[in-house]
Design a protein around this motif. Structure first.
Motif, PDB file in Angstrom:
ATOM      1  N   ALA A   1       0.846  -1.196   0.000  1.00 58.43           N
ATOM      2  CA  ALA A   1       0.000   0.000   0.000  1.00 58.43           C
ATOM      3  C   ALA A   1       0.880   1.243   0.000  1.00 58.43           C
ATOM      4  N   PRO A   2       0.654   2.191  -0.919  1.00 56.81           N
ATOM      5  CA  PRO A   2       1.473   3.412  -0.947  1.00 56.81           C
ATOM      6  C   PRO A   2       1.140   4.376   0.175  1.00 56.81           C
ATOM      7  N   GLN A   3      -0.065   4.279   0.762  1.00 63.95           N
ATOM      8  CA  GLN A   3      -0.459   5.136   1.868  1.00 63.95           C
ATOM      9  C   GLN A   3      -1.570   4.459   2.638  1.00 63.95           C
ATOM     10  N   SER A   4      -1.830   4.946   3.827  1.00 63.68           N
ATOM     11  CA  SER A   4      -2.873   4.358   4.661  1.00 63.68           C
ATOM     12  C   SER A   4      -4.250   4.691   4.087  1.00 63.68           C
ATOM     13  N   GLY A   5      -5.142   3.684   4.119  1.00 58.57           N
ATOM     14  CA  GLY A   5      -6.482   3.898   3.582  1.00 58.57           C
ATOM     15  C   GLY A   5      -7.294   2.613   3.607  1.00 58.57           C
ATOM     16  N   TYR A   6      -8.435   2.673   2.949  1.00 60.87           N
ATOM     17  CA  TYR A   6      -9.359   1.548   2.908  1.00 60.87           C
ATOM     18  C   TYR A   6      -9.367   0.935   1.508  1.00 60.87           C
ATOM     19  N   VAL A   7      -9.398  -0.402   1.467  1.00 58.84           N
ATOM     20  CA  VAL A   7      -9.459  -1.111   0.186  1.00 58.84           C
ATOM     21  C   VAL A   7     -10.901  -1.044  -0.303  1.00 58.84           C
ATOM     22  N   ASN A   8     -11.139  -0.272  -1.351  1.00 54.18           N
ATOM     23  CA  ASN A   8     -12.497  -0.121  -1.863  1.00 54.18           C
ATOM     24  C   ASN A   8     -12.934  -1.327  -2.684  1.00 54.18           C
ATOM     25  N   ARG A   9     -12.063  -1.696  -3.648  1.00 48.15           N
ATOM     26  CA  ARG A   9     -12.486  -2.743  -4.582  1.00 48.15           C
ATOM     27  C   ARG A   9     -11.264  -3.466  -5.117  1.00 48.15           C
ATOM     28  N   ALA A  10     -11.373  -4.783  -5.209  1.00 44.18           N
ATOM     29  CA  ALA A  10     -10.320  -5.586  -5.824  1.00 44.18           C
ATOM     30  C   ALA A  10     -10.621  -5.707  -7.316  1.00 44.18           C
ATOM     31  N   LEU A  11      -9.744  -5.120  -8.144  1.00 46.53           N
ATOM     32  CA  LEU A  11      -9.975  -5.111  -9.586  1.00 46.53           C
ATOM     33  C   LEU A  11      -9.505  -6.396 -10.252  1.00 46.53           C
ATOM     34  N   GLN A  12      -8.686  -7.188  -9.559  1.00 45.41           N
ATOM     35  CA  GLN A  12      -8.263  -8.504 -10.024  1.00 45.41           C
ATOM     36  C   GLN A  12      -8.670  -9.525  -8.973  1.00 45.41           C
ATOM     37  N   SER A  13      -8.872 -10.744  -9.384  1.00 47.82           N
ATOM     38  CA  SER A  13      -9.329 -11.762  -8.444  1.00 47.82           C
ATOM     39  C   SER A  13      -8.729 -13.108  -8.818  1.00 47.82           C
ATOM     40  N   GLY A  14      -8.834 -14.041  -7.853  1.00 52.65           N
ATOM     41  CA  GLY A  14      -8.400 -15.399  -8.123  1.00 52.65           C
ATOM     42  C   GLY A  14      -6.940 -15.638  -7.778  1.00 52.65           C
ATOM     43  N   ILE A  15      -6.540 -16.895  -7.874  1.00 48.72           N
ATOM     44  CA  ILE A  15      -5.167 -17.337  -7.660  1.00 48.72           C
ATOM     45  C   ILE A  15      -4.670 -17.975  -8.951  1.00 48.72           C
ATOM     46  N   GLY A  16      -3.448 -17.624  -9.337  1.00 46.59           N
ATOM     47  CA  GLY A  16      -2.881 -18.171 -10.560  1.00 46.59           C
ATOM     48  C   GLY A  16      -3.180 -17.356 -11.797  1.00 46.59           C
ATOM     49  N   GLU A  17      -3.895 -16.253 -11.643  1.00 42.72           N
ATOM     50  CA  GLU A  17      -4.193 -15.395 -12.790  1.00 42.72           C
ATOM     51  C   GLU A  17      -2.951 -14.584 -13.166  1.00 42.72           C
ATOM     52  N   THR A  18      -2.694 -14.498 -14.455  1.00 43.63           N
ATOM     53  CA  THR A  18      -1.519 -13.770 -14.958  1.00 43.63           C
ATOM     54  C   THR A  18      -1.895 -12.331 -15.256  1.00 43.63           C
ATOM     55  N   ILE A  19      -1.037 -11.412 -14.820  1.00 40.12           N
ATOM     56  CA  ILE A  19      -1.268  -9.994 -15.045  1.00 40.12           C
ATOM     57  C   ILE A  19      -0.065  -9.409 -15.761  1.00 40.12           C
ATOM     58  N   LYS A  20      -0.262  -8.280 -16.454  1.00 36.67           N
ATOM     59  CA  LYS A  20       0.794  -7.602 -17.193  1.00 36.67           C
ATOM     60  C   LYS A  20       1.301  -6.387 -16.409  1.00 36.67           C
ATOM     61  N   GLU A  21       2.358  -5.764 -16.952  1.00 36.92           N
ATOM     62  CA  GLU A  21       2.851  -4.542 -16.326  1.00 36.92           C
ATOM     63  C   GLU A  21       1.794  -3.452 -16.422  1.00 36.92           C
ATOM     64  N   GLY A  22       1.611  -2.724 -15.317  1.00 35.84           N
ATOM     65  CA  GLY A  22       0.663  -1.627 -15.301  1.00 35.84           C
ATOM     66  C   GLY A  22      -0.780  -2.037 -15.082  1.00 35.84           C
ATOM     67  N   THR A  23      -1.014  -3.309 -14.785  1.00 37.06           N
ATOM     68  CA  THR A  23      -2.385  -3.772 -14.558  1.00 37.06           C
ATOM     69  C   THR A  23      -2.902  -3.222 -13.233  1.00 37.06           C
ATOM     70  N   GLN A  24      -4.140  -2.748 -13.222  1.00 41.42           N
ATOM     71  CA  GLN A  24      -4.754  -2.248 -12.000  1.00 41.42           C
ATOM     72  C   GLN A  24      -5.110  -3.419 -11.086  1.00 41.42           C
ATOM     73  N   ILE A  25      -4.703  -3.324  -9.820  1.00 41.85           N
ATOM     74  CA  ILE A  25      -4.919  -4.423  -8.865  1.00 41.85           C
ATOM     75  C   ILE A  25      -6.096  -4.114  -7.943  1.00 41.85           C
ATOM     76  N   VAL A  26      -5.962  -3.065  -7.157  1.00 40.09           N
ATOM     77  CA  VAL A  26      -7.020  -2.676  -6.216  1.00 40.09           C
ATOM     78  C   VAL A  26      -7.116  -1.149  -6.210  1.00 40.09           C
ATOM     79  N   SER A  27      -8.247  -0.657  -5.723  1.00 40.59           N
ATOM     80  CA  SER A  27      -8.430   0.782  -5.527  1.00 40.59           C
ATOM     81  C   SER A  27      -8.479   1.072  -4.039  1.00 40.59           C
ATOM     82  N   ILE A  28      -7.817   2.153  -3.621  1.00 34.23           N
ATOM     83  CA  ILE A  28      -7.699   2.512  -2.207  1.00 34.23           C
ATOM     84  C   ILE A  28      -8.185   3.940  -2.019  1.00 34.23           C
ATOM     85  N   MET A  29      -8.947   4.126  -0.955  1.00 30.94           N
ATOM     86  CA  MET A  29      -9.373   5.459  -0.547  1.00 30.94           C
ATOM     87  C   MET A  29      -8.545   5.873   0.652  1.00 30.94           C
TER      88      MET A  29
END
Length: 448
Positions: free
Chosen positions: A293-321
């Motif tokens: 986490a880059p700063q303290s806050g609340y996890v609003n939404r997980a934009l990726q899910s599951g285990i074993g899923e492949t992601i690319k560079e710059g893929t959005q993971i979660v949104s934080i407030m």
């Protein structure tokens, strides 16, 4: 009109009808006339009441600083999702691990990649140190060659001076021998003359002849010595040139070896720096497997899910407030109203879902509105065809409600000049913009 018919009703009035007579006698007719007159008078008075011109806008609640707004965390490298450490709604502190990913690129699959790179780095550093030692050794060798050349030159120059002195000595001996020959010749001639006169015996003449022959033999020997001394002088000079050439060759060869060692040392240093860069990059990349986490806050939404899923560079993971933020309102106004707005101006705001009663022309009579002031005005048009204005809470008025959330709707009124109600009605019917004016503070600054 033509008087064709005999039914002439020009002189008739409605007063002859009984209904009109009874209507005029009713008491509430007078009351109605008074009410109509009072309302008309009240409406006429309202036309002269002061009306506050305003610019309305609509927007949403946001934060005052860009780093306080909701943000999405991206993956800096490509990888495979291995483990989640949070869930939606969790509070995370700065530096907390959110997700762990594993490597997918074949260039980084080696688990000992960092260790092997470190070993290569140490080996190259040792090679660089060896070349550095070789350079120092060759520099010492060059210095020794120069010192030896200096000594050899001094020795050869001493031989030259010795040969010069010997040449001078031999030449002086040659002159002395030639003088002796002259003396011996004179003595021989004198003895011979005296012998003829009977004054000297023949033995004396023989002695003088023998001495003359010995002196003539000495001159040949002395000339040979002089030539030998001159040859030694020439050989000494040749030896100096030979020493200079010999030691110059040795010095040039040592310098060439030194430059070769320096070139190898610099090349090794370049390889060492490259390996250091790779080693540091590999270390940093290993740290990127844990998305934090880059700063303290609340996890609003997980934009990726599951285990074993492949992601690319710059893929959005979660949104934080962010947990701490300074609330503000961004509103949008039309291009015609933009020149009327200035930084620091007062603005009235009411929020969606918050009970309000708004009188746009009489802001003091409104209920449920909150004060704000303009802190930023965007000079470039937005996608909706309007200009964005950022509004912060006014410290001199009531604090904004804590219950409002980021993103909720808001309506704004920017207060302008005070004009009569009739003027505002006339301006609105004619489609004129509000009065162009400058704030008092900016006007005073301009005068100064």
């Amino acid at each position: 009109m033509l008087n064709i018919s005999n039914n002439n009703r020009i002189g008739e009035t409605i007063e002859k009808y009984s209904t009109f007579k009874t209507l005029s006698d009713r008491p509430h007719y007078k009351v109605l006339n008074k009410i109509i007159g009072g309302v008309s008078l009240f409406g006429l008075l309202i036309l002269f009441l002061p009306w506050t011109q305003n610019i309305s806008g609509s927007g949403a609640v946001t934060t005052l600083k860009p780093d306080q707004r909701p943000q999405t965390i991206h993956s800096a490298i490509a990888g495979r999702i291995e483990k989640w450490y949070v869930k939606e709604g969790d509070f995370v502190k700065k530096g907390d691990t959110i997700l762990f990913i594993s490597e997918t690129k074949e260039d980084y699959l080696d688990p000992n990649l960092v260790k092997n790179t470190e070993s290569q780095l140490k080996a190259k550093e040792m090679a660089g140190q060896s070349y550095g030692g070789k350079v120092v050794s060759l520099e010492g060798q060059i210095e020794a060659i120069r010192n030896e050349r200096q000594l050899k030159l001094q020795q050869a120059q001493n031989k030259i001076r010795q040969a010069i002195l010997k040449v001078k000595s031999d030449s002086m001996d040659l002159v002395a021998v030639r003088t002796q020959i002259k003396i011996a010749t004179t003595q021989f001639n004198r003895s011979l003359a005296l012998n003829k006169e009977g004054l000297k015996p023949m033995t004396d003449v023989e002695e003088k002849r023998l001495k003359l022959q010995e002196t003539e033999a000495k001159i040949i020997t002395q000339e040979n010595k002089l030539l030998a001394s001159e040859n030694e002088l020439i050989n000494a000079k040749v030896e100096v040139n030979r020493i200079i050439a010999e030691y110059n060759e040795k010095e040039q060869k040592a310098s060439s070896d030194r430059f070769t060692a320096l070139s190898s040392q610099y090349d090794t240093e370049a390889q060492v720096n490259k390996l250091k860069n790779q080693y540091t990059n590999y270390q940093i990349r290993n740290g990127m497997y844990y998305i934090k986490a880059p700063q303290s806050g609340y996890v609003n939404r997980a934009l990726q899910s599951g285990i074993g899923e492949t992601i690319k560079e710059g893929t959005q993971i979660v949104s934080i407030m962010p947990a701490k933020y300074d609330i503000a309102v961004e509103t949008f106004v039309s291009a015609t109203d933009l020149p009327l707005l200035h930084k620091g101006e007062k603005v009235r705001i009411w929020f969606d879902g918050w009970p309000t009663i708004v009188f746009s022309g009489w802001p003091n009579l409104s209920y449920g509105t909150f004060g704000g002031k303009i802190v930023a005005i965007e000079n470039f048009i937005s996608d909706n065809g309007k200009f964005r204005v950022l509004i912060a809470p006014d410290e001199n008025e009531e604090a904004w409600p804590k219950q409002i959330s980021i993103g909720s709707g808001a309506q704004t009124l920017a207060l302008l000049d005070n004009v009569p109600v009739w003027f505002e009605i006339w301006r609105t019917l004619n489609g004129f913009p509000p009065n162009y004016y400058q704030p008092k503070n900016s006007t005073q600054k301009d005068k100064k």
